[in-house]
Enzyme design. Structure first.
Site, PDB file in Angstrom:
ATOM      1  N   GLY A  97       9.034   1.881   7.636  1.00 57.82           N
ATOM      2  CA  GLY A  97       8.852   0.577   7.024  1.00 57.82           C
ATOM      3  C   GLY A  97       7.812   0.614   5.922  1.00 57.82           C
ATOM      4  O   GLY A  97       7.626   1.637   5.272  1.00 57.82           O
ATOM      5  N   ASP A 142       2.426  14.733  13.442  1.00 58.07           N
ATOM      6  CA  ASP A 142       2.670  14.824  12.003  1.00 58.07           C
ATOM      7  C   ASP A 142       1.371  14.937  11.216  1.00 58.07           C
ATOM      8  O   ASP A 142       1.002  14.044  10.471  1.00 58.07           O
ATOM      9  CB  ASP A 142       3.460  13.591  11.563  1.00 58.07           C
ATOM     10  CG  ASP A 142       4.116  13.786  10.204  1.00 58.07           C
ATOM     11  OD1 ASP A 142       4.072  14.916   9.673  1.00 58.07           O
ATOM     12  OD2 ASP A 142       4.659  12.806   9.674  1.00 58.07           O
ATOM     13  N   ALA A 151       8.615   6.236   6.628  1.00 55.47           N
ATOM     14  CA  ALA A 151       9.920   6.438   7.233  1.00 55.47           C
ATOM     15  C   ALA A 151      10.396   5.201   7.986  1.00 55.47           C
ATOM     16  O   ALA A 151      11.586   4.910   8.034  1.00 55.47           O
ATOM     17  CB  ALA A 151       9.872   7.631   8.178  1.00 55.47           C
ATOM     18  N   LYS A 158       1.598  -3.195   8.895  1.00 52.03           N
ATOM     19  CA  LYS A 158       2.779  -2.347   8.824  1.00 52.03           C
ATOM     20  C   LYS A 158       3.991  -3.137   9.301  1.00 52.03           C
ATOM     21  O   LYS A 158       4.003  -3.668  10.412  1.00 52.03           O
ATOM     22  CB  LYS A 158       2.597  -1.093   9.673  1.00 52.03           C
ATOM     23  CG  LYS A 158       3.718  -0.087   9.468  1.00 52.03           C
ATOM     24  CD  LYS A 158       3.256   1.322   9.780  1.00 52.03           C
ATOM     25  CE  LYS A 158       4.325   2.350   9.472  1.00 52.03           C
ATOM     26  NZ  LYS A 158       3.878   3.712   9.716  1.00 52.03           N
ATOM     27  N   LEU A 176       0.832  -1.214   0.000  1.00 47.10           N
ATOM     28  CA  LEU A 176       0.000   0.000   0.000  1.00 47.10           C
ATOM     29  C   LEU A 176       0.859   1.254   0.000  1.00 47.10           C
ATOM     30  O   LEU A 176       0.516   2.254  -0.599  1.00 47.10           O
ATOM     31  CB  LEU A 176      -0.912   0.021   1.232  1.00 47.10           C
ATOM     32  CG  LEU A 176      -2.100  -0.931   1.259  1.00 47.10           C
ATOM     33  CD1 LEU A 176      -2.787  -0.880   2.610  1.00 47.10           C
ATOM     34  CD2 LEU A 176      -3.097  -0.598   0.151  1.00 47.10           C
ATOM     35  N   GLY A 177       1.960   1.185   0.710  1.00 49.20           N
ATOM     36  CA  GLY A 177       2.803   2.387   0.776  1.00 49.20           C
ATOM     37  C   GLY A 177       4.061   2.150   1.580  1.00 49.20           C
ATOM     38  O   GLY A 177       4.233   1.109   2.217  1.00 49.20           O
ATOM     39  N   VAL A 210       3.792  -0.615   4.392  1.00 45.47           N
ATOM     40  CA  VAL A 210       2.432  -1.013   4.750  1.00 45.47           C
ATOM     41  C   VAL A 210       1.859  -1.868   3.628  1.00 45.47           C
ATOM     42  O   VAL A 210       1.935  -1.505   2.460  1.00 45.47           O
ATOM     43  CB  VAL A 210       1.524   0.218   4.971  1.00 45.47           C
ATOM     44  CG1 VAL A 210       0.151  -0.218   5.441  1.00 45.47           C
ATOM     45  CG2 VAL A 210       2.141   1.167   5.977  1.00 45.47           C
TER      46      VAL A 210
END
Lengths: 244, 326
Positions: free
Chosen positions: B40, B146, B38, B55, B34-35, B42
């Site tokens: 690791g 964030d 910073a 994750k 999926l993505g 997902v």
């Protein structure tokens, strides 16, 4: 209250060392002395120097620290991330060693149940927030770094902003290499006020030599001197307790 | 951040791969990546037929710390922004053990692209929702950290805002764990990085700026004037000017104050587009009665069948959702 002190060397460079001792070996020595060496490599856009960047990684690895290679414009964020992560890593390392002593030589934090680890992380976070930090900054000021110095200064000011937001105390000092007469030159001695580095970079010499190894050696000497003077060292390398 | 290569490879799972946890024994089948962040990667995975997000981190300490944040969010009453925590475990592999955690898979559209497609009026609604939840989070002693559009997702069916990355969540009073420069007040020279409500609220203001400037903008020297100039040069931001200015000057002590001001902005916009009547609708007192009015008005206006009505009723729908959110 007992407070732990974390001691770091932060090296900012743009390439390969070409004078004096091997910086990788010197970083290993620093680690033995109880200082972690973190390295930030600055790249020029469109010019990724593989050799220099490998050295960056190797120095950090030998020095038990973290490394990253970035373009100058991303320097600020990276410097603070690397410093922060390295602190957590140092504390984690100490906690891990303590755990090994309790659980036996071959067992580590990873051998704890995930839920227990979570509680442990809380302790690590708390220590990272309250520990004192002594950070010696080594800036490569060889000729090719000249146009990057403003970015370096900006990044260091930004770092001090992040560190000031912690509750622990911070002390900085700043050295550049090569220096005017010697291999390494002190620009700023230990101070809690990072703002004083504004202007510290004004009188720089430009030279083709990059004595990274000797610079790390000097950093070890300066760190050790401060450690002996200010604190009663004990056997825990990274981390020592001082009655305060 | 550069990590030893072996650790990097440990994060790489391939579609179809079965992952079985060492401690809890749950099985997951990897669907796709999926993505990457910073700490690791997902993955979308299947757990007994249910889609979940997994994750995988390079360091087990990042997993522990994020799971702690996820658990914290789920403890906050009424806050449904974050993904639900499902599981946390290790995978034994050739490179040693790799830590991962599993959470609810939130399917939806990224915040900015949703607003671009469906209209800017959605922004205020989502921000009000966001501020409600931030207020609850802050009350529980945590700060989001964030905050940025990439960490916000709009769910499909009934559009509502969820956050997907809690890596920046920081206990109040500590220093912010993770941030993104554009949304960080420290970067703009307008404050420190101590975790306090006003840190998040600055980021909310920059979120509004980001809607006005989808490509964001570079800092020149930083400082308030630079942001105010940007604000002036983007007319679509003018209704939010006062709210943004107050947030970047740290004049909001908590999220609910900013929420009240944003609601005033919405009210004003509605008054402008449809004269009369709107005042009555927005009075925050007599919630239940206001509800009724909303639906009554909607009924009346339907007969007129103009385009304006359609726009108008969608606004009313927002108001309705607002009241539901309380």
């Amino acid at each position: 209250m007992n407070k732990a002190t974390i001691r770091q060397i932060l090296l900012i460079t743009d390439g390969c060392s070409n004078a004096g001792e091997d910086p990788v070996a010197m970083a290993g020595l620093a680690k033995e002395e109880g200082f972690s060496v973190n390295v930030i490599g600055i790249m020029d856009e469109g010019d990724e120097d593989e050799r220099g960047m490998t050295e960056v990684e190797q120095i950090a690895k030998a020095g038990g620290g973290m490394s990253d290679v970035v373009y100058a414009k991303h320097l600020s964020h990276t410097v603070q991330m690397v410093t922060r992560k390295a602190m957590t890593q140092t504390i984690y390392g100490v906690v891990n060693r303590e755990i090994q002593q309790i659980l036996g030589a071959n067992r580590q934090v990873e051998d704890l149940e995930p839920e227990k680890r979570e509680e442990l992380m809380e302790v690590v976070d708390e220590l990272g927030e309250t520990a004192n930090l002594d950070i010696l900054i080594l800036v490569d000021t060889s000729a090719s770094m000249k146009n990057k110095i403003p970015r370096v200064q900006e990044a260091l000011l930004d770092l001090s902003l992040s560190l000031r937001s912690r509750s622990g105390e911070n002390h900085f000092c700043l050295y550049s290499f090569p220096g005017k007469r010697e291999e390494v030159e002190r620009l700023l001695s230990w101070t809690p006020e990072m703002d004083s580095l504004k202007g510290a970079f004004k009188k720089l010499s430009s030279s083709g030599v990059t004595p990274t190894g000797p610079a790390i050696m000097e950093a070890i000497r300066v760190h050790s001197k401060r450690m002996k003077r200010g604190f009663t060292g004990d056997e825990t390398a990274y981390f020592e307790e001082s009655g305060m | 951040m550069r990590q030893p290569t072996s650790k990097n490879q440990a994060c790489n799972f391939r579609p179809g791969q079965m992952i079985k946890g060492r401690w809890h024994g749950n099985q997951y089948q990897i669907v796709r990546l999926l993505g990457e962040g910073a700490i690791g990667k997902v993955y979308l995975a299947n757990r007994t037929g249910q889609p979940v997000a997994m994750k995988v981190a390079r360091e087990s300490m990042s997993v522990s710390s994020e799971v702690r944040a996820l658990r914290q969010i789920s403890k906050v009453r009424g806050v449904s922004l974050g993904p639900f925590f499902v599981d946390m475990d290790d995978l034994e592999g050739a490179h040693g053990s790799t830590s991962f955690y599993v959470m609810e898979y939130i399917d939806g559209e990224p915040f900015l692209s949703f607003i671009n497609k469906r209209g800017k009026e959605w922004m205020a609604l989502f921000l009000i929702q966001l501020l409600t939840d931030l207020s609850a989070l802050h009350e529980s002693g945590w700060v989001f950290g964030d905050l940025k559009p990439e960490n916000l997702i709009v769910t499909q069916k009934t559009p509502s805002l969820r956050w997907i990355d809690v890596g920046g969540m920081t206990k109040m009073g500590r220093s912010i764990k993770e941030y993104t420069e554009f949304f960080d007040r420290g970067y703009w020279g307008l404050g420190d990085r101590k975790a306090e409500p006003s840190y998040d609220l600055f980021a909310v203001a920059m979120l509004i700026m980001n809607v006005g400037y989808p490509k964001r903008f570079q800092r020149i020297n930083g400082g308030k004037k630079e942001l105010l100039d940007k604000l002036k040069h983007q007319p679509s931001l003018s209704p939010y000017r006062d709210v943004i200015v107050k947030a970047i000057e740290h004049r909001y002590d908590d999220a609910s104050q900013m929420k009240v001001d944003l609601m005033k902005v919405m009210k004003k916009k509605l008054t402008v587009s449809t004269p009369e009547k709107m005042h009555v609708r927005m009075k925050p007192t007599h919630k239940k009665r206001a509800h009724k009015r909303v639906s009554n008005v909607r009924m009346e206006r339907k007969y007129k069948g103009t385009l304006e009505t359609a726009v108008f009723s969608s606004f009313l729908l927002f108001l309705y959702i607002l009241y539901l959110l309380g």
